[in-house]
Design a protein around this motif. Structure first.
Motif, PDB file in Angstrom:
ATOM      1  N   SER A 134       0.886  -0.917   0.177  1.00 40.08           N
ATOM      2  CA  SER A 134      -0.099  -0.226   0.016  1.00 40.08           C
ATOM      3  C   SER A 134       0.764   1.065   0.045  1.00 40.08           C
ATOM      4  O   SER A 134       1.654   1.404   1.198  1.00 40.08           O
ATOM      5  CB  SER A 134      -1.302  -0.204   1.182  1.00 40.08           C
ATOM      6  N   ARG A 135       0.613   1.570  -1.148  1.00 39.63           N
ATOM      7  CA  ARG A 135       1.129   3.346  -1.446  1.00 39.63           C
ATOM      8  C   ARG A 135      -0.162   4.184  -0.813  1.00 39.63           C
ATOM      9  O   ARG A 135      -0.525   4.525  -2.233  1.00 39.63           O
ATOM     10  CB  ARG A 135       2.461   3.352  -2.415  1.00 39.63           C
ATOM     11  N   PRO A 136      -0.154   5.229  -0.169  1.00 42.90           N
ATOM     12  CA  PRO A 136       0.674   5.309   1.328  1.00 42.90           C
ATOM     13  C   PRO A 136      -0.429   4.290   2.113  1.00 42.90           C
ATOM     14  O   PRO A 136      -1.353   3.678   1.720  1.00 42.90           O
ATOM     15  CB  PRO A 136      -0.097   6.468   1.796  1.00 42.90           C
ATOM     16  N   LEU A 137       0.211   4.264   3.084  1.00 41.74           N
ATOM     17  CA  LEU A 137      -0.868   3.825   4.275  1.00 41.74           C
ATOM     18  C   LEU A 137      -0.420   4.348   5.158  1.00 41.74           C
ATOM     19  O   LEU A 137      -0.275   4.818   5.985  1.00 41.74           O
ATOM     20  CB  LEU A 137       1.224   2.567   4.090  1.00 41.74           C
ATOM     21  N   PRO A 138      -2.054   4.278   5.569  1.00 41.83           N
ATOM     22  CA  PRO A 138      -2.223   4.884   6.685  1.00 41.83           C
ATOM     23  C   PRO A 138      -2.535   3.570   7.658  1.00 41.83           C
ATOM     24  O   PRO A 138      -2.829   2.486   7.575  1.00 41.83           O
ATOM     25  CB  PRO A 138      -3.990   5.373   5.638  1.00 41.83           C
ATOM     26  N   VAL A 139      -2.230   4.358   8.922  1.00 39.64           N
ATOM     27  CA  VAL A 139      -2.345   3.839  10.222  1.00 39.64           C
ATOM     28  C   VAL A 139      -2.926   3.731  11.460  1.00 39.64           C
ATOM     29  O   VAL A 139      -3.429   5.271  11.948  1.00 39.64           O
ATOM     30  CB  VAL A 139      -0.982   3.673  11.285  1.00 39.64           C
ATOM     31  N   LEU A 140      -4.253   3.566  11.515  1.00 39.98           N
ATOM     32  CA  LEU A 140      -5.665   4.394  12.035  1.00 39.98           C
ATOM     33  C   LEU A 140      -5.540   3.628  13.453  1.00 39.98           C
ATOM     34  O   LEU A 140      -5.013   2.839  14.374  1.00 39.98           O
ATOM     35  CB  LEU A 140      -6.519   3.619  11.418  1.00 39.98           C
ATOM     36  N   GLY A 141      -5.774   4.159  14.837  1.00 41.42           N
ATOM     37  CA  GLY A 141      -5.408   4.199  15.911  1.00 41.42           C
ATOM     38  C   GLY A 141      -6.274   5.213  17.584  1.00 41.42           C
ATOM     39  O   GLY A 141      -6.031   6.256  17.458  1.00 41.42           O
ATOM     40  N   LEU A 142      -6.806   5.214  17.435  1.00 41.31           N
ATOM     41  CA  LEU A 142      -7.671   6.039  18.494  1.00 41.31           C
ATOM     42  C   LEU A 142      -7.890   5.568  19.872  1.00 41.31           C
ATOM     43  O   LEU A 142      -8.393   5.195  19.655  1.00 41.31           O
ATOM     44  CB  LEU A 142      -9.126   6.540  18.081  1.00 41.31           C
ATOM     45  N   ARG A 143      -7.991   6.504  20.661  1.00 37.32           N
ATOM     46  CA  ARG A 143      -8.177   7.077  21.670  1.00 37.32           C
ATOM     47  C   ARG A 143      -6.734   5.770  22.432  1.00 37.32           C
ATOM     48  O   ARG A 143      -5.867   6.236  22.166  1.00 37.32           O
ATOM     49  CB  ARG A 143      -9.754   6.823  22.369  1.00 37.32           C
ATOM     50  N   ALA A 144      -7.615   4.921  23.213  1.00 33.11           N
ATOM     51  CA  ALA A 144      -6.333   3.843  24.358  1.00 33.11           C
ATOM     52  C   ALA A 144      -5.757   3.380  23.104  1.00 33.11           C
ATOM     53  O   ALA A 144      -4.513   2.936  22.985  1.00 33.11           O
ATOM     54  CB  ALA A 144      -7.278   3.020  24.498  1.00 33.11           C
ATOM     55  N   ALA A 145      -5.650   3.116  21.150  1.00 35.94           N
ATOM     56  CA  ALA A 145      -5.349   2.462  20.385  1.00 35.94           C
ATOM     57  C   ALA A 145      -4.423   3.240  19.729  1.00 35.94           C
ATOM     58  O   ALA A 145      -3.619   2.758  19.172  1.00 35.94           O
ATOM     59  CB  ALA A 145      -5.714   1.773  19.570  1.00 35.94           C
ATOM     60  N   ALA A 146      -4.187   4.804  20.284  1.00 31.15           N
ATOM     61  CA  ALA A 146      -3.677   5.696  19.601  1.00 31.15           C
ATOM     62  C   ALA A 146      -1.884   5.739  19.429  1.00 31.15           C
ATOM     63  O   ALA A 146      -1.061   5.771  18.957  1.00 31.15           O
ATOM     64  CB  ALA A 146      -3.790   7.137  20.043  1.00 31.15           C
ATOM     65  N   MET A 172     -12.414  15.540  10.750  1.00 27.37           N
ATOM     66  CA  MET A 172     -11.808  15.448   9.820  1.00 27.37           C
ATOM     67  C   MET A 172     -10.751  14.143   9.109  1.00 27.37           C
ATOM     68  O   MET A 172     -10.166  13.730   7.902  1.00 27.37           O
ATOM     69  CB  MET A 172     -10.665  16.060   9.719  1.00 27.37           C
ATOM     70  N   LEU A 173     -11.401  13.070   9.594  1.00 25.06           N
ATOM     71  CA  LEU A 173     -11.201  11.707  10.064  1.00 25.06           C
ATOM     72  C   LEU A 173     -11.549  11.242   8.666  1.00 25.06           C
ATOM     73  O   LEU A 173     -10.560  10.503   7.764  1.00 25.06           O
ATOM     74  CB  LEU A 173     -11.698  11.099  10.808  1.00 25.06           C
ATOM     75  N   HIS A 174     -13.136  10.854   8.237  1.00 27.21           N
ATOM     76  CA  HIS A 174     -12.706  10.546   7.203  1.00 27.21           C
ATOM     77  C   HIS A 174     -12.310  10.971   5.629  1.00 27.21           C
ATOM     78  O   HIS A 174     -11.713  10.566   4.454  1.00 27.21           O
ATOM     79  CB  HIS A 174     -14.345  10.425   6.612  1.00 27.21           C
ATOM     80  N   ASP A 175     -11.675  12.833   5.601  1.00 24.51           N
ATOM     81  CA  ASP A 175     -11.260  12.964   4.903  1.00 24.51           C
ATOM     82  C   ASP A 175      -9.948  12.269   4.592  1.00 24.51           C
ATOM     83  O   ASP A 175      -9.674  12.471   3.442  1.00 24.51           O
ATOM     84  CB  ASP A 175     -11.007  14.456   5.012  1.00 24.51           C
ATOM     85  N   ARG A 176      -9.279  12.125   5.705  1.00 22.61           N
ATOM     86  CA  ARG A 176      -8.047  11.707   5.356  1.00 22.61           C
ATOM     87  C   ARG A 176      -7.847  10.653   4.956  1.00 22.61           C
ATOM     88  O   ARG A 176      -6.510  10.573   3.846  1.00 22.61           O
ATOM     89  CB  ARG A 176      -7.224  11.992   6.978  1.00 22.61           C
ATOM     90  N   ILE A 177      -8.393   9.966   5.024  1.00 26.53           N
ATOM     91  CA  ILE A 177      -9.151   8.917   4.303  1.00 26.53           C
ATOM     92  C   ILE A 177      -9.243   8.643   2.939  1.00 26.53           C
ATOM     93  O   ILE A 177      -8.424   7.508   2.472  1.00 26.53           O
ATOM     94  CB  ILE A 177      -9.555   7.639   5.185  1.00 26.53           C
ATOM     95  N   ASP A 178     -10.157   9.529   2.489  1.00 25.27           N
ATOM     96  CA  ASP A 178      -9.857   9.730   1.343  1.00 25.27           C
ATOM     97  C   ASP A 178      -8.771  10.064   0.684  1.00 25.27           C
ATOM     98  O   ASP A 178      -8.579   9.852  -0.419  1.00 25.27           O
ATOM     99  CB  ASP A 178     -11.505  11.014   1.414  1.00 25.27           C
ATOM    100  N   GLY A 179      -8.234  11.220   1.705  1.00 25.27           N
ATOM    101  CA  GLY A 179      -7.214  11.680   0.952  1.00 25.27           C
ATOM    102  C   GLY A 179      -5.777  10.327   0.723  1.00 25.27           C
ATOM    103  O   GLY A 179      -5.104  10.515  -0.721  1.00 25.27           O
ATOM    104  N   ALA A 180      -5.876   9.527   1.460  1.00 23.68           N
ATOM    105  CA  ALA A 180      -4.899   8.335   1.189  1.00 23.68           C
ATOM    106  C   ALA A 180      -5.225   7.284   0.126  1.00 23.68           C
ATOM    107  O   ALA A 180      -4.228   6.767  -0.485  1.00 23.68           O
ATOM    108  CB  ALA A 180      -4.617   7.765   2.379  1.00 23.68           C
ATOM    109  N   ARG A 181      -6.635   7.448   0.313  1.00 22.25           N
ATOM    110  CA  ARG A 181      -7.070   6.638  -1.079  1.00 22.25           C
ATOM    111  C   ARG A 181      -6.849   7.374  -2.371  1.00 22.25           C
ATOM    112  O   ARG A 181      -6.528   6.449  -3.059  1.00 22.25           O
ATOM    113  CB  ARG A 181      -8.732   6.119  -0.873  1.00 22.25           C
ATOM    114  N   ARG A 182      -6.730   8.427  -2.684  1.00 18.04           N
ATOM    115  CA  ARG A 182      -6.975   9.595  -3.806  1.00 18.04           C
ATOM    116  C   ARG A 182      -5.462   9.247  -3.937  1.00 18.04           C
ATOM    117  O   ARG A 182      -4.907   9.011  -5.869  1.00 18.04           O
ATOM    118  CB  ARG A 182      -7.745  10.295  -3.764  1.00 18.04           C
TER     119      ARG A 182
END
Length: 286
Positions: A134-146, A172-182
């Motif tokens: 994956s290029r780029p590679l988004p890595v998600l983790g919120l709250r305790a998983a951050a 903006m979280l969905h926007d960042r996911i969209d940006g990584a996908r684009r």
């Protein structure tokens, strides 16, 4: 500790084990285990004072265990917890030390189970292949998983050309996911730990709708994120302290990192290049 005290301690722990308790409820549970011989004869107000919580918290704790209220819990304890013949509970210092040790032993057991699960390396290898590609590679983790997401992203950036940590929620979280996908992302790595934020589940559902393959590290194969993950690799968390301990998920993250490196032919060259630059800049103390 007397045999009777040990039996009372064990029976109380058995009542609490395997239940998903809030930090306040865990505090109450630890207090009760530490005073196992006394607890069946204490009022909810006394338990609240000993645990440093409110009396309604003790009532909610009893309900969380499946009782109608604290009086029903106390009656149950009088039936199953033997009284101390000396009339004295074990010392608080001893009980607290044992509580700390039990938490460590629980994590050791979690790591052993993780090692057994890795006897079949296929899921981790597949996850590593997806993350490497994956290029780029988004890595998600919120709250305790951050913290888990940040740790993975920090090391992954040394070998992967474009790692994008997503550790803040909001609009903006969905926007960042969209940006990584684009930008060309094919996969997203998620760390998901209790208590599972609703926003994490929603973000993963959105990522899949956008065509990303979701690889998730979670505390259980039955975690709420399972239904919005394409590949889930579980690693249990410890629940013996007021707040979860996540040695298993952290180690599994490093295992996935190793598997990702196996899928990146340039990984070793990138590491060596970093070492040369670090030495020239004097980044680390020799």
């Amino acid at each position: 500790m007397s045999t009777t005290g040990s039996t009372a301690d064990a029976r109380l722990r058995a009542l609490f084990e395997g239940r998903r308790l809030t930090p306040t409820q865990r505090r109450i549970a630890h207090c009760m285990v530490g005073r196992a011989a006394e607890v069946p004869y204490l009022s909810s107000v006394e338990v609240a004072e000993l645990a440093g919580v409110s009396q309604p918290s003790v009532t909610r704790f009893a309900v969380a265990l499946g009782f109608d209220g604290y009086p029903a819990l106390r009656r149950h304890l009088r039936e199953v917890v033997p009284a101390s013949p000396a009339g004295r509970p074990p010392s608080e210092e001893k009980a607290e030390a044992n509580a700390y040790q039990r938490a460590v032993e629980e994590e050791i057991a979690n790591l052993r189970r993780l090692a057994d699960a890795l006897a079949d390396p296929a899921p981790v290898r597949e996850a590593g292949r997806l993350l490497a590609a994956s290029r780029p590679l988004p890595v998600l983790g919120l709250r305790a998983a951050a913290a888990q997401a940040r740790g993975f992203a920090y090391f992954a950036a040394k070998v992967h050309p474009d790692v994008r940590p997503l550790t803040e929620g909001g609009s903006m979280l969905h926007d960042r996911i969209d940006g990584a996908r684009r930008a060309g992302a094919d996969a997203l790595l998620c760390f998901a730990l209790p208590r599972h934020p609703r926003e994490t589940v929603e973000a993963l559902a959105h990522a899949r709708e956008e065509g990303l393959t979701v690889v998730t590290v979670a505390d259980s194969a039955f975690a709420p994120v399972a239904r919005v993950s394409d590949l889930l690799v579980p690693a249990a968390v410890g629940t013996g302290l007021a707040f979860d301990t996540a040695c298993g998920p952290m180690l599994l993250g490093r295992v996935l990192l190793e598997a990702m490196c196996d899928g990146l032919p340039e990984a070793q060259a990138r590491l060596e290049e970093f070492d040369v630059r670090a030495a020239s800049r004097g980044l680390f103390v020799e």
